[in-house]
Scaffold this active site. Sequence first.
Site, PDB file in Angstrom:
ATOM      1  N   ARG A  40       0.999  -0.725  -0.195  1.00 36.06           N
ATOM      2  CA  ARG A  40       0.459  -0.302  -0.437  1.00 36.06           C
ATOM      3  C   ARG A  40       0.935   1.303  -0.031  1.00 36.06           C
ATOM      4  O   ARG A  40       1.657   1.530   0.616  1.00 36.06           O
ATOM      5  CB  ARG A  40      -0.742   0.024   1.127  1.00 36.06           C
ATOM      6  CG  ARG A  40      -2.198  -1.534   1.203  1.00 36.06           C
ATOM      7  CD  ARG A  40      -2.209  -0.811   2.551  1.00 36.06           C
ATOM      8  NE  ARG A  40      -3.689  -1.797   2.722  1.00 36.06           N
ATOM      9  CZ  ARG A  40      -3.348  -3.541   3.695  1.00 36.06           C
ATOM     10  NH1 ARG A  40      -1.984  -3.957   3.639  1.00 36.06           N
ATOM     11  NH2 ARG A  40      -4.149  -4.011   3.115  1.00 36.06           N
ATOM     12  N   LYS A  91      -1.357  -2.556   7.077  1.00 37.52           N
ATOM     13  CA  LYS A  91      -3.127  -2.121   7.865  1.00 37.52           C
ATOM     14  C   LYS A  91      -3.212  -3.115   9.371  1.00 37.52           C
ATOM     15  O   LYS A  91      -3.355  -3.952   8.885  1.00 37.52           O
ATOM     16  CB  LYS A  91      -4.368  -2.121   6.560  1.00 37.52           C
ATOM     17  CG  LYS A  91      -4.944  -2.047   7.467  1.00 37.52           C
ATOM     18  CD  LYS A  91      -6.321  -1.989   5.441  1.00 37.52           C
ATOM     19  CE  LYS A  91      -7.130  -1.572   5.875  1.00 37.52           C
ATOM     20  NZ  LYS A  91      -8.271  -1.366   4.391  1.00 37.52           N
ATOM     21  N   HIS A 137      -3.140   3.800  -6.157  1.00 37.10           N
ATOM     22  CA  HIS A 137      -3.488   2.348  -5.047  1.00 37.10           C
ATOM     23  C   HIS A 137      -3.995   1.402  -6.143  1.00 37.10           C
ATOM     24  O   HIS A 137      -4.442  -0.003  -5.905  1.00 37.10           O
ATOM     25  CB  HIS A 137      -4.806   2.380  -4.289  1.00 37.10           C
ATOM     26  CG  HIS A 137      -5.192   0.877  -3.609  1.00 37.10           C
ATOM     27  ND1 HIS A 137      -4.354   1.243  -2.096  1.00 37.10           N
ATOM     28  CD2 HIS A 137      -6.018   0.068  -3.235  1.00 37.10           C
ATOM     29  CE1 HIS A 137      -5.046  -0.135  -1.146  1.00 37.10           C
ATOM     30  NE2 HIS A 137      -5.856  -0.689  -2.561  1.00 37.10           N
ATOM     31  N   ARG A 167      -1.639  -1.668  -6.889  1.00 32.75           N
ATOM     32  CA  ARG A 167      -1.792  -2.757  -5.895  1.00 32.75           C
ATOM     33  C   ARG A 167      -2.492  -3.985  -5.842  1.00 32.75           C
ATOM     34  O   ARG A 167      -2.621  -4.999  -6.611  1.00 32.75           O
ATOM     35  CB  ARG A 167      -1.733  -2.496  -4.744  1.00 32.75           C
ATOM     36  CG  ARG A 167      -2.484  -3.745  -3.248  1.00 32.75           C
ATOM     37  CD  ARG A 167      -2.840  -2.441  -1.475  1.00 32.75           C
ATOM     38  NE  ARG A 167      -3.514  -3.695  -1.056  1.00 32.75           N
ATOM     39  CZ  ARG A 167      -3.111  -4.245  -0.399  1.00 32.75           C
ATOM     40  NH1 ARG A 167      -1.412  -4.700  -0.163  1.00 32.75           N
ATOM     41  NH2 ARG A 167      -3.684  -4.825   0.568  1.00 32.75           N
ATOM     42  N   HIS A 181      -4.114  -9.820   3.510  1.00 31.45           N
ATOM     43  CA  HIS A 181      -5.038  -9.284   3.725  1.00 31.45           C
ATOM     44  C   HIS A 181      -6.014 -10.302   4.792  1.00 31.45           C
ATOM     45  O   HIS A 181      -5.376 -11.642   5.445  1.00 31.45           O
ATOM     46  CB  HIS A 181      -6.297  -9.476   3.175  1.00 31.45           C
ATOM     47  CG  HIS A 181      -6.269  -8.818   1.375  1.00 31.45           C
ATOM     48  ND1 HIS A 181      -6.726  -8.963   0.364  1.00 31.45           N
ATOM     49  CD2 HIS A 181      -6.193  -7.043   1.989  1.00 31.45           C
ATOM     50  CE1 HIS A 181      -6.804  -8.195  -0.081  1.00 31.45           C
ATOM     51  NE2 HIS A 181      -5.937  -6.509   0.442  1.00 31.45           N
ATOM     52  N   TYR A 183     -10.856  -9.657  -6.686  1.00 26.23           N
ATOM     53  CA  TYR A 183     -10.313  -9.779  -7.293  1.00 26.23           C
ATOM     54  C   TYR A 183     -10.931 -10.820  -8.445  1.00 26.23           C
ATOM     55  O   TYR A 183     -10.229 -10.878  -9.954  1.00 26.23           O
ATOM     56  CB  TYR A 183      -8.789  -9.923  -7.828  1.00 26.23           C
ATOM     57  CG  TYR A 183      -7.918  -8.841  -6.878  1.00 26.23           C
ATOM     58  CD1 TYR A 183      -7.922  -7.841  -7.668  1.00 26.23           C
ATOM     59  CD2 TYR A 183      -7.339  -9.172  -5.107  1.00 26.23           C
ATOM     60  CE1 TYR A 183      -7.399  -6.993  -6.353  1.00 26.23           C
ATOM     61  CE2 TYR A 183      -7.015  -8.206  -4.498  1.00 26.23           C
ATOM     62  CZ  TYR A 183      -6.901  -6.859  -5.236  1.00 26.23           C
ATOM     63  OH  TYR A 183      -6.717  -5.875  -4.544  1.00 26.23           O
TER      64      TYR A 183
END
Length: 296
Positions: free
Chosen positions: A131, A156, A222, A225, A248, A257
Amino acid sequence: MGLLKDKMISDMIVHGYSKKTIRSYTACLSILARNFQKSPLDLLPIDIYNFFLGLRQANKSDSALIIFYSAFLFFYSLLDRKEMMGLVPFPKRKRKVVAVFSKTEVKTLIGNCTTVRETSIFTLLYSSGIRIGEVLNLKVSDIDFERKAIFVVSGKGGHGRYAILADKTATLLKQYMEIYNPKFYLFFSKKGKNIPISPRTIQAAFQKIRNLSRIQKYGTVHTLRHSFATHLLEDGYCLVYIQKLLGHADIKSTLIYLHVSPSSLLQITSPLEKMGNIKLGVFENQHQYGFQFSFD
């Protein structure tokens, strides 16, 4: 809000919330207090309902509503007053198809970077899938050339992980380091090498390069990514591996995706194709027709 804010921050630290989340939650409570010109302690459930109604009418994003909801729920849970959120349903994030650049577009974009620093930043973003916020916090010591890895100290949710350091990216970073000689932050601000580059600087450079590349498709930093993840999926890599590389916590976040690149699903070989030769014979049984299979 003084003592309450301090209590909220202390509890969030104990629960392991990241600094970014703590800032976001406390900002949400401050906005709530300013909106009604009174302490959140003096509000009623209908006030919270009207606040969220105002957010919806102002067309705030689902993500913004989720942050507000989570902040308020945490705050009122500390006070054993969860009923304050009783009139507001948890905001559900609508599934949307994200923008993705083709491999040709990514190659063109990187090729139109005007400095070694720009080339290094955008090559790193695409080749690792990390990110923009993680790039800002990268230290020189986080780049492990020997292991071909990038250590993302605090992604994150406050979780660290390793990301891919591609050979081409490693070569480019070595060149960048020789020219710019970073001391602490890998990409530093013009204000000093002990200050990280700002997200606005990277975003502005990205849009400039996108325009130079004449890419009409909408995209932000972004998008690189999203492109990284989608191209891995199209190349046949397992969704679980992609989840780990992206950092994630929940596989559901990675499942977007599949919507971005449904063509990759259609390229999967059916198990029937791997069963060898099949003889198909037509038979008649009580006036019903079907296929009779025999496997060699």
